[in-house]
Design an enzyme around this catalytic site. Sequence first.
Site, PDB file in Angstrom:
ATOM      1  N   SER A  14      37.237  59.464  34.233  1.00  0.00           N
ATOM      2  CA  SER A  14      37.453  59.367  35.682  1.00  0.00           C
ATOM      3  C   SER A  14      36.228  58.866  36.452  1.00  0.00           C
ATOM      4  CB  SER A  14      37.953  60.699  36.248  1.00  0.00           C
ATOM      5  OG  SER A  14      39.172  61.065  35.625  1.00  0.00           O
ATOM      6  N   HIS A  23      37.807  56.580  20.035  1.00  0.00           N
ATOM      7  CA  HIS A  23      38.254  57.038  21.353  1.00  0.00           C
ATOM      8  C   HIS A  23      39.183  58.242  21.160  1.00  0.00           C
ATOM      9  CE1 HIS A  23      40.275  57.210  25.207  1.00  0.00           C
ATOM     10  NE2 HIS A  23      39.239  56.556  25.690  1.00  0.00           N
ATOM     11  N   GLY A  83      41.393  60.111  32.530  1.00  0.00           N
ATOM     12  CA  GLY A  83      42.650  59.753  33.186  1.00  0.00           C
ATOM     13  C   GLY A  83      43.232  60.855  34.051  1.00  0.00           C
ATOM     14  N   GLU A  89      32.840  61.536  26.358  1.00  0.00           N
ATOM     15  CA  GLU A  89      34.023  61.564  27.218  1.00  0.00           C
ATOM     16  C   GLU A  89      34.759  62.888  27.046  1.00  0.00           C
ATOM     17  OE1 GLU A  89      35.461  57.285  28.140  1.00  0.00           O
ATOM     18  OE2 GLU A  89      36.312  57.874  26.229  1.00  0.00           O
ATOM     19  N   GLU A 119      41.906  58.954  22.371  1.00  0.00           N
ATOM     20  CA  GLU A 119      43.327  58.597  22.214  1.00  0.00           C
ATOM     21  C   GLU A 119      43.621  58.163  20.778  1.00  0.00           C
ATOM     22  OE1 GLU A 119      43.379  55.968  25.584  1.00  0.00           O
ATOM     23  OE2 GLU A 119      43.076  57.709  26.870  1.00  0.00           O
ATOM     24  N   ASN A 151      37.171  49.884  29.550  1.00  0.00           N
ATOM     25  CA  ASN A 151      38.146  50.053  28.472  1.00  0.00           C
ATOM     26  C   ASN A 151      39.539  49.903  29.086  1.00  0.00           C
ATOM     27  OD1 ASN A 151      39.785  50.934  26.395  1.00  0.00           O
ATOM     28  ND2 ASN A 151      39.170  53.089  26.568  1.00  0.00           N
ATOM     29  N   LYS A 193      42.356  49.756  27.660  1.00  0.00           N
ATOM     30  CA  LYS A 193      43.431  50.428  26.909  1.00  0.00           C
ATOM     31  C   LYS A 193      44.602  49.451  26.746  1.00  0.00           C
ATOM     32  CE  LYS A 193      41.604  54.748  28.540  1.00  0.00           C
ATOM     33  NZ  LYS A 193      41.818  56.167  28.869  1.00  0.00           N
TER      34      LYS A 193
HETATM   35  P1  PGA Z   1      39.409  56.995  32.659  1.00  0.00           P
HETATM   36  O1  PGA Z   1      39.309  56.691  31.063  1.00  0.00           O
HETATM   37  O2  PGA Z   1      38.229  56.301  33.294  1.00  0.00           O
HETATM   38  O3  PGA Z   1      40.717  56.394  33.065  1.00  0.00           O
HETATM   39  O4  PGA Z   1      39.340  58.471  32.818  1.00  0.00           O
HETATM   40  C1  PGA Z   1      38.077  56.688  30.417  1.00  0.00           C
HETATM   41  C2  PGA Z   1      38.273  56.361  28.964  1.00  0.00           C
HETATM   42  O5  PGA Z   1      39.227  56.867  28.349  1.00  0.00           O
HETATM   43  O6  PGA Z   1      37.479  55.596  28.372  1.00  0.00           O
END
Ligand code: PGA
Length: 259
Positions: free
Chosen positions: A220, A102, A180, A174, A104, A10, A12
Amino acid sequence: MARTPIIAGNWKMNLDHLEATHLVQKLAWTLTDLKHDYSAVEVVVVPPFTDIRSVQTLVESDELSIAYGAQDVSTHDSGAYTGEVSTAMLTKLGCSYVVVGHSERREYHGETNELVGEKAKKVLDAGMRPIMCCGEPLEVRKAGTHVEYVLDQINAMLAGLSAAEVAKSVIAYEPIWAIGTGEVATSQDAQEVCGAIRVRIAELFDQATADAVRIQYGGSVKSSNAAELMAQPDIDGALVGGASLKVDEFAKIVTYQQA
Ligand code: PGA
Protein backbone atom coordinates in the site's frame (compact mmCIF):
# COMPACT_ATOMS: atom_id res chain seq x y z
CA MET A 1 27.70 4.06 2.10
CA ALA A 2 25.21 5.64 -0.28
CA ARG A 3 22.68 3.26 -1.74
CA THR A 4 20.68 4.40 -4.76
CA PRO A 5 16.98 4.11 -3.90
CA ILE A 6 14.94 1.92 -6.21
CA ILE A 7 11.22 2.32 -6.87
CA ALA A 8 9.70 -0.63 -8.71
CA GLY A 9 6.16 -0.96 -10.04
CA ASN A 10 4.80 -4.50 -9.79
CA TRP A 11 1.89 -4.50 -12.21
CA LYS A 12 0.84 -8.04 -11.28
CA MET A 13 -1.71 -9.44 -13.79
CA ASN A 14 -2.74 -6.07 -15.18
CA LEU A 15 -2.35 -4.28 -18.54
CA ASP A 16 -1.93 -5.87 -21.97
CA HIS A 17 1.05 -5.03 -24.18
CA LEU A 18 -0.63 -2.00 -25.76
CA GLU A 19 -1.61 -0.58 -22.39
CA ALA A 20 1.91 -1.31 -21.18
CA THR A 21 3.42 0.77 -23.97
CA HIS A 22 1.07 3.65 -23.19
CA LEU A 23 1.85 3.54 -19.50
CA VAL A 24 5.62 3.47 -19.91
CA GLN A 25 5.56 6.24 -22.51
CA LYS A 26 3.40 8.44 -20.31
CA LEU A 27 5.54 7.65 -17.28
CA ALA A 28 8.68 8.71 -19.14
CA TRP A 29 7.05 11.99 -20.25
CA THR A 30 5.75 12.70 -16.77
CA LEU A 31 9.13 12.04 -15.19
CA THR A 32 10.78 14.30 -17.77
CA ASP A 33 8.29 17.06 -16.90
CA LEU A 34 9.12 16.57 -13.23
CA LYS A 35 12.85 16.70 -14.11
CA HIS A 36 13.39 13.34 -12.49
CA ASP A 37 17.03 12.41 -11.93
CA TYR A 38 17.27 8.67 -12.68
CA SER A 39 20.72 8.46 -11.15
CA ALA A 40 19.27 9.66 -7.82
CA VAL A 41 16.31 7.26 -7.76
CA GLU A 42 16.19 4.21 -10.00
CA VAL A 43 12.85 3.48 -11.70
CA VAL A 44 11.77 -0.03 -12.61
CA VAL A 45 8.56 -1.42 -14.11
CA VAL A 46 7.65 -5.08 -13.71
CA PRO A 47 4.97 -5.98 -16.26
CA PRO A 48 3.44 -9.38 -17.10
CA PHE A 49 5.61 -11.55 -19.39
CA THR A 50 3.45 -10.83 -22.43
CA ASP A 51 4.23 -7.08 -22.21
CA ILE A 52 7.99 -7.28 -21.85
CA ARG A 53 8.87 -7.33 -25.56
CA SER A 54 6.78 -4.20 -26.14
CA VAL A 55 8.35 -2.43 -23.17
CA GLN A 56 11.81 -3.40 -24.45
CA THR A 57 11.09 -1.98 -27.91
CA LEU A 58 9.89 1.31 -26.46
CA VAL A 59 12.71 1.66 -23.93
CA GLU A 60 15.33 0.95 -26.60
CA SER A 61 13.85 3.10 -29.37
CA ASP A 62 13.22 6.10 -27.12
CA GLU A 63 16.40 5.50 -25.08
CA LEU A 64 14.46 5.65 -21.83
CA SER A 65 16.23 5.35 -18.49
CA ILE A 66 13.41 3.24 -17.07
CA ALA A 67 14.55 -0.29 -16.24
CA TYR A 68 12.22 -3.27 -16.42
CA GLY A 69 11.95 -6.82 -15.28
CA ALA A 70 9.73 -9.85 -14.78
CA GLN A 71 7.46 -10.98 -11.96
CA ASP A 72 8.78 -14.55 -11.77
CA VAL A 73 11.11 -17.01 -13.50
CA SER A 74 11.75 -20.73 -13.77
CA THR A 75 14.60 -22.50 -12.01
CA HIS A 76 15.08 -24.62 -15.16
CA ASP A 77 17.09 -23.64 -18.23
CA SER A 78 14.82 -25.15 -20.88
CA GLY A 79 12.74 -28.20 -21.63
CA ALA A 80 9.39 -29.74 -20.77
CA TYR A 81 8.13 -27.16 -18.25
CA THR A 82 4.83 -26.01 -19.68
CA GLY A 83 4.02 -22.41 -18.83
CA GLU A 84 7.48 -21.54 -17.51
CA VAL A 85 9.84 -18.81 -18.68
CA SER A 86 13.64 -19.08 -18.39
CA THR A 87 16.23 -16.55 -17.28
CA ALA A 88 17.83 -16.71 -20.75
CA MET A 89 14.52 -15.61 -22.30
CA LEU A 90 14.38 -12.66 -19.91
CA THR A 91 17.97 -11.53 -20.46
CA LYS A 92 17.35 -11.67 -24.22
CA LEU A 93 14.50 -9.19 -23.62
CA GLY A 94 16.82 -6.83 -21.74
CA CYS A 95 15.33 -7.43 -18.28
CA SER A 96 17.47 -6.13 -15.42
CA TYR A 97 15.36 -7.39 -12.51
CA VAL A 98 13.21 -10.37 -11.60
CA VAL A 99 10.83 -10.39 -8.64
CA VAL A 100 11.09 -13.71 -6.83
CA GLY A 101 8.99 -15.08 -3.99
CA HIS A 102 6.19 -12.52 -4.03
CA SER A 103 3.65 -13.47 -1.34
CA GLU A 104 1.06 -14.10 -4.07
CA ARG A 105 3.37 -16.71 -5.64
CA ARG A 106 3.98 -18.22 -2.22
CA GLU A 107 0.26 -18.34 -1.46
CA TYR A 108 -1.18 -19.46 -4.82
CA HIS A 109 1.75 -21.48 -6.17
CA GLY A 110 3.20 -22.93 -2.99
CA GLU A 111 6.62 -21.33 -3.40
CA THR A 112 8.96 -21.96 -0.46
CA ASN A 113 11.92 -19.93 0.79
CA GLU A 114 14.24 -22.57 -0.63
CA LEU A 115 12.68 -22.32 -4.10
CA VAL A 116 12.81 -18.53 -3.90
CA GLY A 117 16.52 -18.72 -3.04
CA GLU A 118 17.07 -21.03 -6.01
CA LYS A 119 15.27 -18.60 -8.30
CA ALA A 120 17.36 -15.71 -6.98
CA LYS A 121 20.55 -17.66 -7.71
CA LYS A 122 19.33 -18.40 -11.25
CA VAL A 123 18.60 -14.71 -11.82
CA LEU A 124 22.06 -13.70 -10.57
CA ASP A 125 23.78 -16.38 -12.66
CA ALA A 126 22.06 -14.88 -15.71
CA GLY A 127 23.41 -11.40 -14.91
CA MET A 128 20.14 -9.91 -13.66
CA ARG A 129 19.23 -8.82 -10.13
CA PRO A 130 16.57 -10.51 -8.02
CA ILE A 131 14.03 -8.57 -5.99
CA MET A 132 13.52 -11.12 -3.23
CA CYS A 133 10.25 -10.75 -1.34
CA CYS A 134 9.62 -11.58 2.28
CA GLY A 135 7.00 -10.59 4.84
CA GLU A 136 4.74 -11.94 7.54
CA PRO A 137 1.01 -12.74 7.54
CA LEU A 138 -1.36 -10.95 9.91
CA GLU A 139 -1.44 -13.75 12.54
CA VAL A 140 2.34 -13.54 12.88
CA ARG A 141 2.24 -9.75 13.21
CA LYS A 142 -0.49 -10.06 15.87
CA ALA A 143 1.58 -12.63 17.76
CA GLY A 144 4.50 -10.19 17.73
CA THR A 145 6.92 -12.67 16.14
CA HIS A 146 7.22 -10.86 12.79
CA VAL A 147 10.92 -10.00 13.06
CA GLU A 148 11.87 -13.58 13.80
CA TYR A 149 9.56 -14.85 11.03
CA VAL A 150 11.07 -12.56 8.39
CA LEU A 151 14.64 -13.28 9.51
CA ASP A 152 13.95 -17.01 9.12
CA GLN A 153 12.83 -16.29 5.55
CA ILE A 154 16.02 -14.29 4.97
CA ASN A 155 18.25 -17.07 6.34
CA ALA A 156 16.66 -19.62 4.04
CA MET A 157 16.49 -17.42 0.93
CA LEU A 158 20.10 -16.28 1.15
CA ALA A 159 21.59 -19.66 2.13
CA GLY A 160 22.91 -20.45 -1.36
CA LEU A 161 24.18 -16.99 -2.26
CA SER A 162 27.64 -15.43 -1.91
CA ALA A 163 28.26 -12.06 -0.28
CA ALA A 164 28.89 -10.49 -3.71
CA GLU A 165 25.57 -11.88 -4.96
CA VAL A 166 23.64 -10.58 -1.97
CA ALA A 167 25.24 -7.15 -2.36
CA LYS A 168 23.78 -6.92 -5.89
CA SER A 169 20.34 -8.08 -4.84
CA VAL A 170 17.27 -6.21 -3.71
CA ILE A 171 15.16 -7.41 -0.81
CA ALA A 172 11.53 -6.35 -0.58
CA TYR A 173 9.92 -6.46 2.84
CA GLU A 174 6.18 -6.71 2.22
CA PRO A 175 4.00 -7.49 5.23
CA ILE A 176 1.19 -9.55 3.70
CA TRP A 177 -1.51 -7.75 5.69
CA ALA A 178 -0.46 -4.47 4.05
CA ILE A 179 -0.55 -5.69 0.43
CA GLY A 180 -3.48 -4.34 -1.55
CA THR A 181 -5.38 -3.58 1.63
CA GLY A 182 -4.73 0.13 1.94
CA GLU A 183 -3.30 -0.70 5.33
CA VAL A 184 0.27 0.54 5.17
CA ALA A 185 2.76 -0.40 7.86
CA THR A 186 3.85 2.64 9.81
CA SER A 187 7.28 3.84 8.86
CA GLN A 188 8.51 2.67 12.30
CA ASP A 189 7.06 -0.83 11.72
CA ALA A 190 8.69 -0.99 8.29
CA GLN A 191 12.01 0.32 9.60
CA GLU A 192 12.01 -2.19 12.46
CA VAL A 193 11.97 -5.14 10.07
CA CYS A 194 14.14 -3.59 7.32
CA GLY A 195 16.75 -2.67 9.94
CA ALA A 196 16.67 -6.21 11.36
CA ILE A 197 17.14 -7.65 7.87
CA ARG A 198 20.25 -5.52 7.37
CA VAL A 199 21.70 -6.58 10.73
CA ARG A 200 21.04 -10.23 9.85
CA ILE A 201 22.83 -9.81 6.50
CA ALA A 202 25.84 -8.35 8.33
CA GLU A 203 25.81 -11.42 10.60
CA LEU A 204 25.43 -13.90 7.74
CA PHE A 205 27.95 -12.17 5.45
CA ASP A 206 29.73 -8.96 6.47
CA GLN A 207 29.06 -5.28 7.07
CA ALA A 208 30.03 -4.22 3.53
CA THR A 209 27.41 -6.59 2.09
CA ALA A 210 24.79 -5.32 4.52
CA ASP A 211 25.66 -1.74 3.60
CA ALA A 212 25.35 -2.47 -0.12
CA VAL A 213 22.10 -4.46 -0.30
CA ARG A 214 19.02 -2.43 -1.07
CA ILE A 215 15.92 -3.11 1.00
CA GLN A 216 12.53 -2.00 -0.26
CA TYR A 217 9.28 -1.70 1.63
CA GLY A 218 6.10 -2.82 -0.11
CA GLY A 219 2.43 -2.81 0.85
CA SER A 220 0.00 0.00 0.00
CA VAL A 221 2.74 2.50 -0.86
CA LYS A 222 1.25 5.73 -2.23
CA SER A 223 2.49 9.24 -2.89
CA SER A 224 1.11 10.34 0.49
CA ASN A 225 3.26 7.89 2.50
CA ALA A 226 6.30 7.34 0.23
CA ALA A 227 8.49 10.17 1.52
CA GLU A 228 8.06 9.18 5.16
CA LEU A 229 8.82 5.52 4.47
CA MET A 230 11.83 6.41 2.34
CA ALA A 231 13.19 8.67 5.08
CA GLN A 232 13.85 5.62 7.28
CA PRO A 233 17.54 4.71 7.42
CA ASP A 234 17.13 1.11 6.23
CA ILE A 235 14.45 1.61 3.59
CA ASP A 236 16.02 2.08 0.17
CA GLY A 237 13.00 1.94 -2.06
CA ALA A 238 9.51 0.68 -2.60
CA LEU A 239 7.83 -2.20 -4.38
CA VAL A 240 4.56 -0.65 -5.49
CA GLY A 241 1.54 -2.65 -6.65
CA GLY A 242 -1.79 -0.87 -7.15
CA ALA A 243 -0.36 2.65 -7.28
CA SER A 244 2.09 1.69 -10.04
CA LEU A 245 -0.82 1.35 -12.49
CA LYS A 246 -1.63 5.07 -12.18
CA VAL A 247 1.04 7.08 -13.95
CA ASP A 248 0.66 10.34 -12.04
CA GLU A 249 0.58 8.61 -8.70
CA PHE A 250 3.56 6.38 -9.51
CA ALA A 251 5.53 9.37 -10.83
CA LYS A 252 4.85 11.18 -7.55
CA ILE A 253 6.16 8.19 -5.60
CA VAL A 254 9.29 8.07 -7.78
CA THR A 255 9.89 11.78 -7.18
CA TYR A 256 9.23 11.54 -3.43
CA GLN A 257 12.42 13.55 -2.83
CA GLN A 258 10.66 16.59 -4.29
CA ALA A 259 7.77 16.27 -1.85
P1 PGA B 1 0.21 -2.90 -3.19
O1 PGA B 1 1.07 -4.21 -3.62
O2 PGA B 1 1.11 -1.71 -3.40
O3 PGA B 1 -0.96 -2.90 -4.12
O4 PGA B 1 -0.15 -3.08 -1.76
C1 PGA B 1 2.43 -4.30 -3.30
C2 PGA B 1 2.98 -5.59 -3.83
O5 PGA B 1 2.30 -6.63 -3.72
O6 PGA B 1 4.11 -5.63 -4.37
